[in-house]
Design a protein around this motif. Structure first.
Motif, mmCIF file in Angstrom:
data_model
loop_
_atom_site.group_PDB
_atom_site.id
_atom_site.type_symbol
_atom_site.label_atom_id
_atom_site.label_comp_id
_atom_site.label_asym_id
_atom_site.label_seq_id
_atom_site.Cartn_x
_atom_site.Cartn_y
_atom_site.Cartn_z
ATOM 1 N N GLN A 37 -38.618 -52.576 -4.253
ATOM 2 C CA GLN A 37 -38.534 -52.086 -2.880
ATOM 3 C C GLN A 37 -39.849 -52.311 -2.148
ATOM 4 O O GLN A 37 -40.925 -51.993 -2.672
ATOM 5 C CB GLN A 37 -38.191 -50.596 -2.873
ATOM 6 C CG GLN A 37 -37.858 -50.042 -1.500
ATOM 7 C CD GLN A 37 -37.490 -48.566 -1.567
ATOM 8 O OE1 GLN A 37 -38.231 -47.755 -2.080
ATOM 9 N NE2 GLN A 37 -36.320 -48.223 -1.036
ATOM 10 N N LYS A 42 -38.770 -50.655 3.105
ATOM 11 C CA LYS A 42 -37.947 -49.895 2.161
ATOM 12 C C LYS A 42 -36.660 -50.636 1.792
ATOM 13 O O LYS A 42 -35.715 -50.034 1.304
ATOM 14 C CB LYS A 42 -37.613 -48.503 2.720
ATOM 15 C CG LYS A 42 -38.808 -47.559 2.756
ATOM 16 C CD LYS A 42 -39.330 -47.300 1.355
ATOM 17 C CE LYS A 42 -40.533 -46.390 1.341
ATOM 18 N NZ LYS A 42 -41.075 -46.181 -0.031
ATOM 19 N N GLN A 43 -36.621 -51.932 2.039
ATOM 20 C CA GLN A 43 -35.447 -52.723 1.674
ATOM 21 C C GLN A 43 -35.543 -53.143 0.208
ATOM 22 O O GLN A 43 -36.621 -53.465 -0.290
ATOM 23 C CB GLN A 43 -35.335 -53.958 2.568
ATOM 24 C CG GLN A 43 -35.011 -53.652 4.015
ATOM 25 C CD GLN A 43 -34.878 -54.916 4.853
ATOM 26 O OE1 GLN A 43 -35.298 -55.988 4.446
ATOM 27 N NE2 GLN A 43 -34.282 -54.786 6.024
ATOM 28 N N TRP A 44 -34.401 -53.146 -0.461
ATOM 29 C CA TRP A 44 -34.349 -53.570 -1.850
ATOM 30 C C TRP A 44 -34.191 -55.089 -1.918
ATOM 31 O O TRP A 44 -33.363 -55.659 -1.215
ATOM 32 C CB TRP A 44 -33.186 -52.904 -2.573
ATOM 33 C CG TRP A 44 -33.380 -51.427 -2.776
ATOM 34 C CD1 TRP A 44 -32.805 -50.418 -2.065
ATOM 35 C CD2 TRP A 44 -34.214 -50.806 -3.752
ATOM 36 N NE1 TRP A 44 -33.221 -49.194 -2.529
ATOM 37 C CE2 TRP A 44 -34.090 -49.401 -3.577
ATOM 38 C CE3 TRP A 44 -35.050 -51.281 -4.763
ATOM 39 C CZ2 TRP A 44 -34.768 -48.485 -4.368
ATOM 40 C CZ3 TRP A 44 -35.728 -50.371 -5.548
ATOM 41 C CH2 TRP A 44 -35.586 -48.994 -5.357
ATOM 42 N N ASN A 76 -41.283 -48.581 -6.547
ATOM 43 C CA ASN A 76 -39.895 -48.178 -6.762
ATOM 44 C C ASN A 76 -39.075 -49.318 -7.363
ATOM 45 O O ASN A 76 -39.172 -50.468 -6.915
ATOM 46 C CB ASN A 76 -39.260 -47.726 -5.447
ATOM 47 C CG ASN A 76 -39.869 -46.441 -4.931
ATOM 48 O OD1 ASN A 76 -40.152 -45.521 -5.695
ATOM 49 N ND2 ASN A 76 -40.076 -46.357 -3.624
ATOM 50 N N VAL A 444 -44.678 -43.264 6.190
ATOM 51 C CA VAL A 444 -44.531 -43.766 4.821
ATOM 52 C C VAL A 444 -45.623 -44.796 4.524
ATOM 53 O O VAL A 444 -46.243 -44.787 3.458
ATOM 54 C CB VAL A 444 -43.133 -44.381 4.611
ATOM 55 C CG1 VAL A 444 -43.047 -45.058 3.245
ATOM 56 C CG2 VAL A 444 -42.057 -43.313 4.745
#
Length: 492
Positions: A37, A42-44, A76, A444
């Protein structure tokens, strides 16, 4: 899928972020697709896939993922498992078996770097278990020490004794040898320079070769941060929060302690940024949380070392969320006052660190404050004493105050001293949070930047203590193979 390479890897250097990894770790996973991630979006993103193993409910995969590991970052990961029905690379063509989320630090920080977690993702169904193990990939850091002697040498000079020296050769892959070192600690007056001797092998043909004896040979290993973590060393995290009146009335939006229902305040952001990374290296996830600079009920005396949960006998909170909950409750019960004293909370952690100096535990204290320190002399003395112990201190300044005096505590340029004694190690890192705030309001990203900077020195501080005390890591326990082998097993 069965034509994929045996390993998937990321580059050593990321030209976009400028990140250079602390080390690489190899993770072994079972029958799955690995996603990583991004920090900003926050994109996978799919990172790689294991090979396909036919007709088994308990696959044990050979293919490994190689990831760059950063202690100071929250990395992550997501593991999706599938039952492959065809050779199509389209995952939607296959049956989804379950998934699991974790961080790379969670795998590394688990006992023996082995993490076992249940799979989820299918409501109302037990999807099984996935086992992840991590192994550090590193170059050899061993150093060898050899002692030689020569006896009864012939006298080669007309006047005086012989002038012996040693030449070391390294063998090449093609079987030839080349000079790699000349020992020029000569006895006597040897006038030929080292550069002249090192020009080539022919330079030594005029000298007589004499036999030498190898007296001793020893190899010294240089251990890494992950060697100690895998051997069972725990990182104990403690937070201390500033409750002085300069923070402002918590009920007003101008206060640094204001609890906005829609976003975290600076104290909470700093706590989550650091705590959510360090918690991966503490097995029980129980953390002491302290406050300082407030008046406490019922007698309203000022305290510079009080438990946020109100329990003096047991100041531990369950996870980072437990600390945040205790912090919120304290704001409702204590009266913000002053002054800003650090020494009591530093000495609090030092007492625990002094009791465990065998390398099994290391302590990290996070102090979050809005103002200039009031007990500088006492704090410097506490830090100098703490530098002898297995502990590090992170100080995060919030708000717009001037923190010039705090720089003195951060011994990067000038080692801190007290009463004429220099600190044995540099154990303090200070940063003002405002320097890491994202201009677009992406909290974030702000938290990730803060954590990366304040935590980057912890592994080196950790190693410096272990080396100074001659503490070696415990050997990692042997891998556990469950009866019947009923798990999905993967290596990273």
């Amino acid at each position: 899928m069965d034509k994929l390479e045996d390993t998937s890897s990321v580059y050593d250097f990321d030209p976009i972020t400028g990140n250079i990894p602390a080390t690489k770790v190899e993770i072994t996973v079972s029958l799955c697709v690995l996603y990583t991630q991004g920090v900003e979006t926050k994109q996978w993103r799919e990172f790689g896939r294991t090979e396909v193993i036919d007709n088994t409910l308990n696959p044990d995969f050979v293919r490994k993922y190689i990831l760059d590991y950063f202690f100071e970052e929250k990395q992550n990961l997501r593991f999706d498992l599938y039952d492959v029905d065809s050779k199509s690379p389209d995952l939607s063509k296959h049956d989804f078996l379950g998934q699991m989320f974790c961080t790379l630090g969670e795998i590394v920080g688990s006992p023996a770097s082995r993490l076992e977690k249940p799979l989820g993702g299918i409501p109302g169904k037990k999807c099984g278990t996935i086992i992840l193990t991590a192994e550090e990939l590193s170059n050899c850091r061993d150093s060898a020490t050899m002692q030689f002697c020569a006896n009864k040498l012939d006298k080669k000079d007309f006047f005086g004794k012989s002038d012996p020296f040693m030449v070391f050769y390294r063998s090449n892959e093609d079987g030839t040898c080349c000079i790699c070192h000349v020992n020029h600690d000569f006895i006597g007056d040897f006038t030929t320079s080292y550069r002249e001797l090192a020009r080539g092998q022919s330079q030594f043909n005029v000298y007589e070769v004499i036999p030498v004896t190898l007296l001793s040979f020893s190899v010294e290993s240089e251990f890494t941060f992950l060697d100690y973590i895998k051997g069972g060393t725990q990182i104990n995290f403690t937070v201390a929060i500033d409750f002085t009146a300069s923070n402002g009335n918590p009920s007003q939006s101008t206060s640094l302690h204001y609890m906005n229902p829609y976003q975290l305040n600076a104290y909470a952001m700093a706590l989550k940024a650091v705590g959510e990374i360090i918690q991966d290296y503490d097995s029980d996830k129980m953390f002491p949380a302290l406050g300082f600079g407030a008046k406490l009920p019922p007698d309203w005396r000022v305290s510079h070392e009080f438990p946020l949960n109100g329990n003096i006998e047991n100041p531990y909170c369950n996870g980072i969320e437990g600390i945040l909950e205790a912090y919120h409750q304290s704001l409702k019960t204590v009266q913000l006052y002053g002054p800003t004293n650090f020494a009591p909370v530093v000495n609090h952690v030092a007492r625990y660190a002094a009791a465990v100096q065998d390398g099994s535990q290391y302590f990290v204290l996070l102090i979050i404050t809005d103002g200039v320190i009031s007990d500088m002399a006492q704090t410097k003395e506490a830090i100098v004493n703490g530098a002898k112990l297995p502990m590090s201190i992170i100080i995060v300044g919030v708000g717009q105050a001037e923190f010039d005096a705090m720089v003195e505590l951060d011994g990067d340029d000038i080692r801190i001293s007290s009463r004429g004694k220099l600190a044995e190690r540099d154990i303090v890192q200070f940063v003002p949070f405002r320097d890491y705030m994202d201009r677009t309001g992406n909290h974030v990203l702000s938290m990730a930047r803060l954590a990366k900077d304040v935590l980057a020195e912890i592994p080196d501080q950790f190693i410096s203590y272990m080396k100074s005390r001659g503490i070696k890591p415990n050997p990692a326990p042997p891998p556990y193979t469950p009866p019947g082998h009923t798990h999905h097993h993967t290596q990273i």
